[in-house]
Structures are given as structure tokens and as C-alpha cells.
Design an enzyme around this catalytic site. Structure first.
Site, mmCIF file in Angstrom:
data_model
loop_
_atom_site.group_PDB
_atom_site.id
_atom_site.type_symbol
_atom_site.label_atom_id
_atom_site.label_comp_id
_atom_site.label_asym_id
_atom_site.label_seq_id
_atom_site.Cartn_x
_atom_site.Cartn_y
_atom_site.Cartn_z
ATOM 1 N N ARG A 132 -1.762 -12.000 -22.276
ATOM 2 C CA ARG A 132 -0.371 -11.626 -22.565
ATOM 3 C C ARG A 132 -0.387 -10.598 -23.679
ATOM 4 N NH1 ARG A 132 2.828 -16.006 -25.040
ATOM 5 N NH2 ARG A 132 2.654 -14.692 -26.870
ATOM 6 N N GLU A 149 0.191 -7.891 -30.593
ATOM 7 C CA GLU A 149 -1.152 -8.449 -30.406
ATOM 8 C C GLU A 149 -1.410 -8.629 -28.924
ATOM 9 O OE1 GLU A 149 -2.149 -12.483 -31.124
ATOM 10 O OE2 GLU A 149 -0.193 -13.246 -30.549
ATOM 11 N N SER A 156 0.878 -18.475 -23.463
ATOM 12 C CA SER A 156 1.801 -19.510 -22.984
ATOM 13 C C SER A 156 3.171 -18.945 -22.616
ATOM 14 C CB SER A 156 1.938 -20.601 -24.036
ATOM 15 O OG SER A 156 2.334 -20.032 -25.249
ATOM 16 N N LYS A 371 -3.131 -10.122 -41.465
ATOM 17 C CA LYS A 371 -3.413 -11.127 -40.425
ATOM 18 C C LYS A 371 -4.849 -11.644 -40.492
ATOM 19 C CE LYS A 371 -0.312 -9.148 -36.955
ATOM 20 N NZ LYS A 371 -0.164 -8.845 -35.525
ATOM 21 N N GLY A 376 -1.549 -18.566 -32.659
ATOM 22 C CA GLY A 376 -0.633 -19.696 -32.610
ATOM 23 C C GLY A 376 0.492 -19.653 -33.624
HETATM 24 P P1 ADP Z 1 -0.259 -15.057 -33.580
HETATM 25 O O1 ADP Z 1 -1.609 -14.956 -32.959
HETATM 26 O O2 ADP Z 1 -0.168 -16.064 -34.658
HETATM 27 O O3 ADP Z 1 0.824 -15.160 -32.559
HETATM 28 P P2 ADP Z 1 0.799 -12.394 -34.112
HETATM 29 O O4 ADP Z 1 0.001 -11.202 -34.422
HETATM 30 O O5 ADP Z 1 1.437 -12.435 -32.777
HETATM 31 O O6 ADP Z 1 -0.107 -13.669 -34.355
HETATM 32 O O7 ADP Z 1 1.913 -12.555 -35.220
HETATM 33 C C1 ADP Z 1 2.853 -13.594 -35.191
HETATM 34 C C2 ADP Z 1 4.263 -13.031 -35.288
HETATM 35 O O8 ADP Z 1 4.383 -12.221 -36.452
HETATM 36 C C3 ADP Z 1 4.670 -12.136 -34.143
HETATM 37 O O9 ADP Z 1 5.149 -12.891 -33.063
HETATM 38 C C4 ADP Z 1 5.731 -11.285 -34.793
HETATM 39 O O10 ADP Z 1 6.977 -11.969 -34.846
HETATM 40 C C5 ADP Z 1 5.229 -11.122 -36.211
HETATM 41 N N1 ADP Z 1 4.422 -9.891 -36.334
HETATM 42 C C6 ADP Z 1 3.099 -9.774 -36.133
HETATM 43 N N2 ADP Z 1 2.683 -8.498 -36.314
HETATM 44 C C7 ADP Z 1 3.773 -7.784 -36.616
HETATM 45 C C8 ADP Z 1 4.003 -6.411 -36.923
HETATM 46 N N3 ADP Z 1 3.009 -5.528 -36.954
HETATM 47 N N4 ADP Z 1 5.272 -6.023 -37.196
HETATM 48 C C9 ADP Z 1 6.282 -6.912 -37.183
HETATM 49 N N5 ADP Z 1 6.134 -8.219 -36.918
HETATM 50 C C10 ADP Z 1 4.899 -8.663 -36.636
HETATM 51 MG MG MG Z 2 1.569 -13.800 -31.261
#
Ligand code: ADP
Ligand code: MG
Length: 491
Positions: A132, A149, A156, A371, A376
């Protein structure tokens, strides 16, 4: 949409707010619709295996730019191929993760499994990726999508997202807007992912073999998982799905003469991991041993260990560096198209470039999100909190993290409906994250299946950093596609 960079607001699909009596009535119906169609979850606060709450949802679908949605859909097969190629590039994965695994124990544990499997040779040449790719529209680039990401493990919500389209269509129709349903794209995410698992099962070619779901001790997101299980049994009545925790696999699992994975007397054709992507899923060495046992088996893994590693944030950061895509994609047009969805991603390794990103983060933290190598939700550090977090780390510890430009998505207005929430719900400012599912199956030499498979939309309060659906600030949603020139939408 309005043009002011930080306050762009997407046009709603219908005029809001709704009159209170109408809102109360349609919200109550939508809640029952959700429970009755399985857009539901187990309660974390009042857990019972015998009952469900509806999953938090947005009442009417949130707008998303049509052009950008279509772009994301069209890109998915290219992203599938990219991730497949990355997963099979031992040198790239090893170099990219070299610094990270020195300090990040969890990634190191995964990497050790990879190393051991490499040393003994892969028993199963095929992998299946149920991916995804997540995006937000970025206001300052005309709402062009930027990748948040890519998930290669436990991607899911395909099950519930599929259910949510008819639910929101029902709501729009109840509100007298049946003429607008055509702007909600069909969503076949569930069928797409499950058919993928069955294609892998076909490759394994043993009629008695089962599909194994690896699950957490308690599955709050049970409906999403059960949708997959039930779809498989209903569509392919001869295929059985088993659910086991890592601990149970350790207890029951063994390898047969041809390294086939046996649970008791049942042979496993395909393993679908809905757990195993965070440290808390491994209670002891026994659970890691179970992961290794599965990895060395003949079963086709979703994901195999190299696919799992290819989905780490560190690999994503490496892919966004200039000229790296050329290693994995041949077509210059495709390289350009994929390159455009990346926002700035920066290494924090202990070297010149990493130290420069560190300084940049201290100077202008509000531009970034920090990050770690986790999945999750709930693990990132945002904006002004970044300097303190970074200063607490040693130089080497920083290499377990990456820095990323914050994406600024446009606002939408709508009603978020949560179990136990206000009735009627309040109108709130929200932002959305689009997920596009993809299926890719192949071995190191060939890709045998590669397709896009539906979508999901997750929407959160505009003030929230993260929108975890179960965590409380996010809700399930579906895109309502708008064109930039259809100014009469709100009539
Ligand atoms: P995870 O693997 O924990 O899902 P993500 O990279 O998807 O990690 O980050 C979790 C959440 O943080 C995302 O669903 C989004 O809401 C927010 N987020 C992550 N990266 C960004 C970004 N570059 N800009 C804005 N929001 C972000
Ligand atoms: Mg995510």
C-alpha cells in the site's frame, strides 16, 4: 480549491453543515450501516470477543483531486515493480541498512534473518507483495500527491475500505445526492488482495495446502482481517485459511522433508503477515525463531523478509536520493513520474550528509517529521519536538532515524463519527491520506503478476499529527473525486 498555500480548502461534495435533525438521522443510520456491513472493530476500552463497534468513519466522502487520484492509481504497477526489484537487490538493501542495524535492534533482528536465509539460499524463490503506497496531496505544489510511505507488510484496511464506498454512497443518497455517486470510484481492494494471495497459492500448487494468517494476540482490527478470510473461502471454497500467532507457530510448526511448513499435519502454501512488523509482536526468542522457521520454509511469504526490509523508512529515504531510481527502473519517463512523488527525505547517518541534515533539522524543525524504522503509527516526532529528540540521541543513534519534509495537505470539512462520540457530530477541519493497494508476485528473475488493487482513504483532524484509526484521531473515508474546473459541485 482556494489558492492560499497553507489554507487551501477542497470543495466539499455537498453543502455543509447539514440541518441538525437531518444530521442526527443520517448519522444514526450510517452507524448501523457500518456495523451491519462490518465496517467495524473490536473495542480497545471495552474489549469483548463477542461484540463490535463501528470503525470511526467520515460521514460524507472527503474530496480528493481526481487527476492526482488517477496518477496514484496509474503509478502503482510501477511502484510494485520498483519494490520487487529493490527487495531482490541484496547489495542495495545491505548497504542501505548497514548503519541503521548497528543501532536499531528490531531492524537488526529482521536483517539477521535475511542474512541467515541468504547464507543458506532461499527455499522459496517466489514472493508476494500486498503493498500500500500512501500519499497526501501537497498544497504548495498544486495539490500534487507526495508519498508518505510505502507499506510492504500488513497493509491493512482493504477489507473495510471496500465496504465504506457503499456506505458513503448510501449516505449521499439518503441526503438526496444520488446524482453524485459517480464521483466515488469503485473499490475492489479486498478482492484484489485476496485474489493475489490465491494466485500465490496456485503457484505453490498443492490442493490441500492452506493459507496462514499471522496475527497478533488480540486483533482489534478483526473485521478487516476476517473480510480477507471470508472472501477467500466464499470465492474459493476449497481453500482454508488458518490464523495463528507467532507463538503458536513456534509451538506447532515444523518443516517437512522438502522444507514445507507444517502446522500439525496441515501444509502451508502462503503466509500472510498481519503481525510481526513491530517489536511488541515478538514476545521472546521463540517468536523470532518462528519467523525464521517460516522464512526458511517453502511457503510463499507475504512479505518475505527481503520485501519486509525493502519497506523500511530507511530504504524509502535511500530511494529518494538522486539517480538511485535508475538502478531499479529502466524507463526514463517512469523514473521521472516516480521521482515526482517523493518529497525531501534525508539520511541522519553519521557522515557529512547526515550531519548536515541534523543541523538543518535543528535550524528549521517546523519543516520536518522525524521517523524511526517502525510501522503501525505513533512512532514519529514532529516539528518543534524534533530538536529535543535529536539532542537526546548519540551521533550513531541518529542513523536509526530519517528526516522527511512535512507534506501540507489541503483541508476538507466534514463530520467524523466515532463510537461514543458527540451526537450529532461536530463539523471539523480534516486532512486525508490516500492509500493505493498493489499486488506483485514473482521471483528474482520474473514478475508473474503485477496490478493495482483498489484504494483506501484515511482522514484525520487537521490539527492531529497522525490519524491512527484505532488510536482515536483518524477515521475511515473514501475519496470523492473533484476536478479543478467543476465549480458547480456544491449546488
Ligand atoms: P507508519 O509506518 O507509522 O504508518 P508513516 O510514515 O505512515 O508511519 O507516518 C504516520 C503518519 O504520520 C502518517 O499517516 C501521516 O499522517 C503522518 N506523516 C508521516 N509522514 C508525513 C509527512 N512527510 N508529512 C505529513 N504528515 C506525515
Ligand atoms: Mg503509515
Amino acid at each position: 480549491m482556494s489558492s492560499d498555500a497553507n489554507t487551501a480548502v477542497l470543495r466539499n461534495c455537498i453543502r455543509l453543515p447539514l440541518a441538525e435533525d437531518e444530521l442526527l438521522e443520517v448519522t444514526a443510520k450510517a452507524k448501523d450501516y457500518a456495523i451491519m456491513h462490518g465496517a467495524a472493530m473490536r473495542s480497545k476500552t471495552a474489549f469483548s470477543p463477542d461484540s463490535l463497534n463501528f470503525a470511526p468513519f467520515v460521514l460524507v466522502p472527503s474530496s480528493f483531486p481526481r487527476k492526482e487520484f488517477e496518477k496514484a492509481v496509474a503509478l502503482q504497477p510501477i511502484i510494485n515493480r520498483l519494490m520487487h526489484n529493490v527487495a531482490h537487490d541484496e547489495e542495495f538493501i545491505t548497504t542501505t541498512l548497514a548503519e541503521t542495524i548497528k543501532v536499531d535492534e528490531f531492524t537488526a533482528n529482521l536483517f539477521n534473518i535475511y542474512r541467515k536465509v541468504l547464507a543458506h539460499g532461499f527455499t522459496q524463490a517466489y514472493s508476494i507483495g500486498l503493498l500500500r503506497s500512501d500519499y497526501m496531496a501537497h498544497v504548495s505544489e498544486g495539490c500534487a500527491i507526495k508519498q508518505v510511505e510505502i507499506n510492504t507488510v500488513a497493509s491493512s484496511f482493504a477489507g473495510i475500505a471496500t465496504q465504506l464506498v457503499p456506505q458513503q454512497k448510501f449516505v449521499l443518497s439518503e441526503l438526496g445526492h444520488a446524482d453524485k455517486l459517480h464521483n466515488m470510484p469503485d473499490n475492489n481492494a479486498l478482492a484484489g488482495l485476496c485474489d493475489g494471495m490465491v494466485k500465490a497459492w496456485d503457484i505453490y500448487a498443492k490442493p490441500q495446502a492452506v493459507i496462514l494468517f499471522i496475527i497478533e494476540d488480540v486483533s482489534y482490527n478483526i473485521c478487516d482481517q476476517r473480510f480477507h478470510e471470508f472472501y477467500i473461502r466464499e470465492t474459493y471454497p476449497h481453500i482454508k485459511v488458518l490464523r495463528r500467532t507467532l507463538t503458536e507457530v513456534h509451538r506447532e510448526g515444523k518443516l517437512g522433508q522438502s522444507k514445507e511448513l507444517l502446522l500439525g499435519s496441515q501444509e502451508v502454501a502462503v503466509i500472510y503477515f498481519r503481525a510481526g512488523y513491530e517489536p511488541g509482536h515478538y514476545h521472546s526468542q521463540a517468536d523470532w525463531d518462528a519467523r525464521y522457521l517460516m522464512e526458511t520454509s517453502l511457503a510463499i511469504k507475504c512479505p518475505s523478509i527481503h520485501y519486509h526490509l525493502a519497506g523500511t523508512k530507511k530504504v524509502q529515504q535511500a530511494l529518494a536520493q538522486p539517480a538511485v531510481l535508475e538502478r531499479f527502473i529502466n524507463d526514463p519517463e517512469e523514473i521521472k513520474a516516480v521521482g515526482k512523488i517523493f518529497t525531501g527525505l534525508y539520511s541522519l547517518d553519521d557522515n557529512e550528509a547526515g550531519n548536515a541534515s541534523y543541523e538543518m533539522a535543528l535550524r528549521t524543525p517546523e519543516r520536518f517529521v522525524l521517523k524511526p524504522q517502525r510501522e503501525g503509527g505513533g512512532n514519529n516526532v514532529y516539528g518543534v519536538d524534533i530538536p529535543d529528540a535529536l539532542k537526546r540521541m548519540s551521533r550513531v543513534e541518529r542513523s536509526a532515524w530519517i528526516l522527511m519534509d512535512l507534506i501540507h495537505p489541503p483541508l476538507t470539512k466534514g463530520y467524523m463519527v466515532r463510537p461514543g462520540g458527540d451526537m450529532p457530530p461536530q463539523i471539523v477541519d480534516m486532512v486525508s491520506e490516500l492509500g493505493i493497494f498493489g499486488v506483485v508476485i514473482g521471483d528474482a528473475e520474473h514478475i508473474v503478476h503485477n496490478y493495482q488493487a483498489g484504494h483506501m482513504l484515511r482522514t484525520k483532524l487537521s490539527t492531529a499529527n497522525e490519524g491512527g484509526v484505532a488510536a482515536g484521531l483518524g477515521a475511515l473515508d473514501s475519496p470523492y473525486l473533484i476536478d479543478s474546473d467543476d465549480e458547480d459541485e456544491q449546488k
